[in-house]
Design a protein around this motif. Structure first.
Motif, PDB file in Angstrom:
ATOM      1  N   LEU A  54       0.859  -1.182   0.000  1.00 55.81           N
ATOM      2  CA  LEU A  54       0.000   0.000   0.000  1.00 55.81           C
ATOM      3  C   LEU A  54       0.893   1.228   0.000  1.00 55.81           C
ATOM      4  O   LEU A  54       1.638   1.462   0.943  1.00 55.81           O
ATOM      5  N   SER A  55       0.838   1.986  -1.031  1.00 53.15           N
ATOM      6  CA  SER A  55       1.741   3.120  -1.166  1.00 53.15           C
ATOM      7  C   SER A  55       1.156   4.402  -0.611  1.00 53.15           C
ATOM      8  O   SER A  55       1.784   5.438  -0.662  1.00 53.15           O
ATOM      9  N   VAL A  56      -0.070   4.312  -0.066  1.00 50.66           N
ATOM     10  CA  VAL A  56      -0.742   5.505   0.399  1.00 50.66           C
ATOM     11  C   VAL A  56      -0.698   5.584   1.906  1.00 50.66           C
ATOM     12  O   VAL A  56      -0.988   4.608   2.585  1.00 50.66           O
ATOM     13  N   ASP A  57      -0.299   6.705   2.456  1.00 50.37           N
ATOM     14  CA  ASP A  57      -0.295   6.880   3.911  1.00 50.37           C
ATOM     15  C   ASP A  57      -1.720   6.956   4.434  1.00 50.37           C
ATOM     16  O   ASP A  57      -2.616   7.447   3.756  1.00 50.37           O
ATOM     17  N   ALA A  58      -1.935   6.470   5.648  1.00 49.46           N
ATOM     18  CA  ALA A  58      -3.285   6.438   6.218  1.00 49.46           C
ATOM     19  C   ALA A  58      -3.887   7.823   6.365  1.00 49.46           C
ATOM     20  O   ALA A  58      -5.102   7.986   6.434  1.00 49.46           O
ATOM     21  N   ASP A  59      -3.051   8.852   6.409  1.00 52.02           N
ATOM     22  CA  ASP A  59      -3.569  10.217   6.570  1.00 52.02           C
ATOM     23  C   ASP A  59      -3.968  10.848   5.243  1.00 52.02           C
ATOM     24  O   ASP A  59      -4.532  11.935   5.218  1.00 52.02           O
ATOM     25  N   ASP A  60      -3.684  10.190   4.125  1.00 49.52           N
ATOM     26  CA  ASP A  60      -3.959  10.778   2.816  1.00 49.52           C
ATOM     27  C   ASP A  60      -5.417  10.534   2.451  1.00 49.52           C
ATOM     28  O   ASP A  60      -5.780   9.509   1.911  1.00 49.52           O
ATOM     29  N   GLU A  61      -6.285  11.491   2.768  1.00 49.69           N
ATOM     30  CA  GLU A  61      -7.719  11.323   2.572  1.00 49.69           C
ATOM     31  C   GLU A  61      -8.103  11.193   1.101  1.00 49.69           C
ATOM     32  O   GLU A  61      -9.148  10.650   0.773  1.00 49.69           O
ATOM     33  N   HIS A  98      -7.177   9.278  -1.072  1.00 49.93           N
ATOM     34  CA  HIS A  98      -7.201   7.906  -1.564  1.00 49.93           C
ATOM     35  C   HIS A  98      -8.149   7.028  -0.758  1.00 49.93           C
ATOM     36  O   HIS A  98      -8.190   5.826  -0.973  1.00 49.93           O
ATOM     37  N   SER A  99      -8.891   7.590   0.177  1.00 48.75           N
ATOM     38  CA  SER A  99      -9.641   6.747   1.110  1.00 48.75           C
ATOM     39  C   SER A  99     -11.071   6.471   0.681  1.00 48.75           C
ATOM     40  O   SER A  99     -11.815   5.852   1.421  1.00 48.75           O
ATOM     41  N   GLY A 100     -11.463   6.864  -0.508  1.00 46.59           N
ATOM     42  CA  GLY A 100     -12.841   6.627  -0.914  1.00 46.59           C
ATOM     43  C   GLY A 100     -13.000   5.517  -1.927  1.00 46.59           C
ATOM     44  O   GLY A 100     -14.026   5.411  -2.572  1.00 46.59           O
ATOM     45  N   PRO A 109      -5.914  -1.981  -2.633  1.00 43.88           N
ATOM     46  CA  PRO A 109      -6.459  -0.672  -2.240  1.00 43.88           C
ATOM     47  C   PRO A 109      -6.834  -0.638  -0.763  1.00 43.88           C
ATOM     48  O   PRO A 109      -7.073  -1.674  -0.142  1.00 43.88           O
ATOM     49  N   LEU A 110      -6.882   0.544  -0.223  1.00 47.50           N
ATOM     50  CA  LEU A 110      -7.193   0.712   1.202  1.00 47.50           C
ATOM     51  C   LEU A 110      -8.584   0.221   1.548  1.00 47.50           C
ATOM     52  O   LEU A 110      -8.810  -0.329   2.622  1.00 47.50           O
ATOM     53  N   PHE A 111      -9.525   0.443   0.642  1.00 46.84           N
ATOM     54  CA  PHE A 111     -10.897  -0.038   0.835  1.00 46.84           C
ATOM     55  C   PHE A 111     -11.305  -0.838  -0.397  1.00 46.84           C
ATOM     56  O   PHE A 111     -10.821  -0.600  -1.494  1.00 46.84           O
ATOM     57  N   GLY A 112     -12.210  -1.778  -0.205  1.00 44.82           N
ATOM     58  CA  GLY A 112     -12.734  -2.545  -1.317  1.00 44.82           C
ATOM     59  C   GLY A 112     -11.800  -3.601  -1.858  1.00 44.82           C
ATOM     60  O   GLY A 112     -11.991  -4.072  -2.981  1.00 44.82           O
ATOM     61  N   CYS A 113     -10.788  -3.995  -1.090  1.00 49.23           N
ATOM     62  CA  CYS A 113      -9.873  -5.040  -1.525  1.00 49.23           C
ATOM     63  C   CYS A 113     -10.512  -6.391  -1.180  1.00 49.23           C
ATOM     64  O   CYS A 113     -10.343  -6.930  -0.092  1.00 49.23           O
ATOM     65  N   GLN A 114     -11.251  -6.911  -2.144  1.00 48.43           N
ATOM     66  CA  GLN A 114     -12.110  -8.065  -1.899  1.00 48.43           C
ATOM     67  C   GLN A 114     -11.382  -9.396  -2.091  1.00 48.43           C
ATOM     68  O   GLN A 114     -10.540  -9.549  -2.968  1.00 48.43           O
ATOM     69  N   TYR A 115     -11.735 -10.342  -1.242  1.00 50.24           N
ATOM     70  CA  TYR A 115     -11.350 -11.740  -1.434  1.00 50.24           C
ATOM     71  C   TYR A 115     -12.549 -12.589  -1.035  1.00 50.24           C
ATOM     72  O   TYR A 115     -13.461 -12.115  -0.353  1.00 50.24           O
TER      73      TYR A 115
END
Length: 368
Positions: free
Chosen positions: A17-24, A26-28, A245-251
């Motif tokens: 995951l290349s996105v920091d948790a604070d980077d809003e 990319h969070s949607g 991805p931060l959200f929606g990474c389905q398995y």
């Protein structure tokens, strides 16, 4: 007990995951397609039939389910002790994702005062309510049975506080067992689930739970020659690898006759960051293996484990199911090393441990 270390050597698993948790910005991210996965999950659990102890004892994962139940019992019991040590007596609990009420006896034994059970699966909620009513009728200590409310709701979309029988109700504990990962389909769902878990907690209250470890899942996927991994009791299948991805990474997760639903990776640093917005501080995050090895050293936890038949005796009957010798090779090798080849050993089959060891335990506390 050490036989459970088989195949669980610690490796550093890096979630890509290349996105920091604070980077809003990319969070949607959302799961592909317009399928309402929550409805599929609700339908799956509504269709599951209740089976008796005799049938469960013949299950390939009988001991794994008992082991997971013991893990929850220890987590719940220790959290209740902390609440009482803080001076609280009439303890209120929110069981978020209560299912069919598998933890009702734990709350009763813990002597709580009030319980709110919430779940998306209406049939499960009614079975939970029925279990509670039977528990009350058969109780010889009327004052020892807590009061309860039962709510059917999608906790990733609906604010629960509006549905409480008691306006302004607050809780000492929110328990979310094997459920929170369903919410990570989108930021909105994950946040609503977290809001329901934490907003009504009292200062000093605890948010506890169990969920699959995203690092472990990705590590096993990256080590696989295909987009899936598992054994004869569980299977995990991804849609792709290398991009998580931060959200929606389905398995898709399938566990022998119990679970067959889509789930989503929970990137824990982001989970922790989101929880901090509700005044929550992380106290504990442990893999099941770490939690087990720590708690089994405590005498009363070890006694409870034996009482709950949480480990299989080796040599033994293997839960009444025919299994290969390889499933217990780790136990036999441990006995040989320890020089007690004729003495029983507590263990799980290799396949059961591979399934159980994808999970972690977490404990948050509300600071404000």
């Amino acid at each position: 007990m050490d036989a459970l270390d088989h195949g669980t050597k610690k490796k550093k698993a890096i979630l890509k995951l290349s996105v920091d948790a604070d980077d809003e910005s990319h969070s949607g991210m959302k799961a592909k397609g317009d399928v309402d996965h929550n409805t599929n999950v609700a339908n799956h659990y509504n269709r599951l039939q209740e089976v008796g102890l005799a049938a469960r004892s013949q299950s390939r994962i009988f001991f794994m389910r008992n082991f997971n139940n013991w893990m929850k019992s220890v987590l719940i019991g220790e959290t209740l002790e902390k609440v009482r040590d803080a001076g609280h007596q009439h303890i209120s609990v929110l069981d978020l994702g209560c299912g069919k009420g598998g933890d009702l006896l734990k709350w009763r034994k813990g002597g709580i005062g009030h319980l709110v059970c919430a779940d998306i699966a209406g049939v499960s909620v009614e079975q939970c309510r029925s279990r509670y009513e039977c528990m009350r009728k058969t109780s010889h200590r009327d004052k020892g049975v807590f009061s309860a409310q039962f709510i059917t709701a999608d906790c990733t979309k609906e604010p629960l506080a509006e549905k409480f029988d008691r306006p302004g109700l607050t809780f000492d504990i929110c328990s979310c067992q094997f459920v929170y990962h369903y919410s990570f389909e989108s930021e909105a769902k994950a946040n609503m689930m977290l809001k329901n878990a934490c907003e009504s907690l009292k200062p000093g209250g605890y948010f506890i739970g169990t969920t699959p470890d995203a690092y472990e899942l990705v590590k096993r996927l990256e080590a696989s020659d295909s987009l899936s991994f598992g054994n004869d009791v569980f299977q995990v299948s991804f849609q792709a690898r290398g991009d998580y991805p931060l959200f929606g990474c389905q398995y898709h997760f399938n566990l022998d006759q119990v679970v067959d639903v889509p789930e989503f990776l929970v990137y824990f640093p982001l989970f922790e960051h989101m929880a901090s917005r509700y005044g929550m501080r992380l106290l504990t995050k442990q893999r099941f293996s770490e939690f087990f090895h720590e708690k089994v050293k405590v005498n009363h936890h070890r006694s409870l484990m034996k009482k709950m038949a949480s480990l299989e005796e080796f040599p033994g009957e293997h839960g009444g199911q025919p299994v290969s010798e390889d499933e217990y090779r780790h136990a036999r090798e441990h006995c040989d090393r320890a020089g007690n080849a004729g003495s029983p050993l507590g263990t799980l089959s290799r396949s059961e441990w591979e399934a159980a060891s994808i999970y972690l335990v977490f404990v948050f506390q509300k600071m404000s």
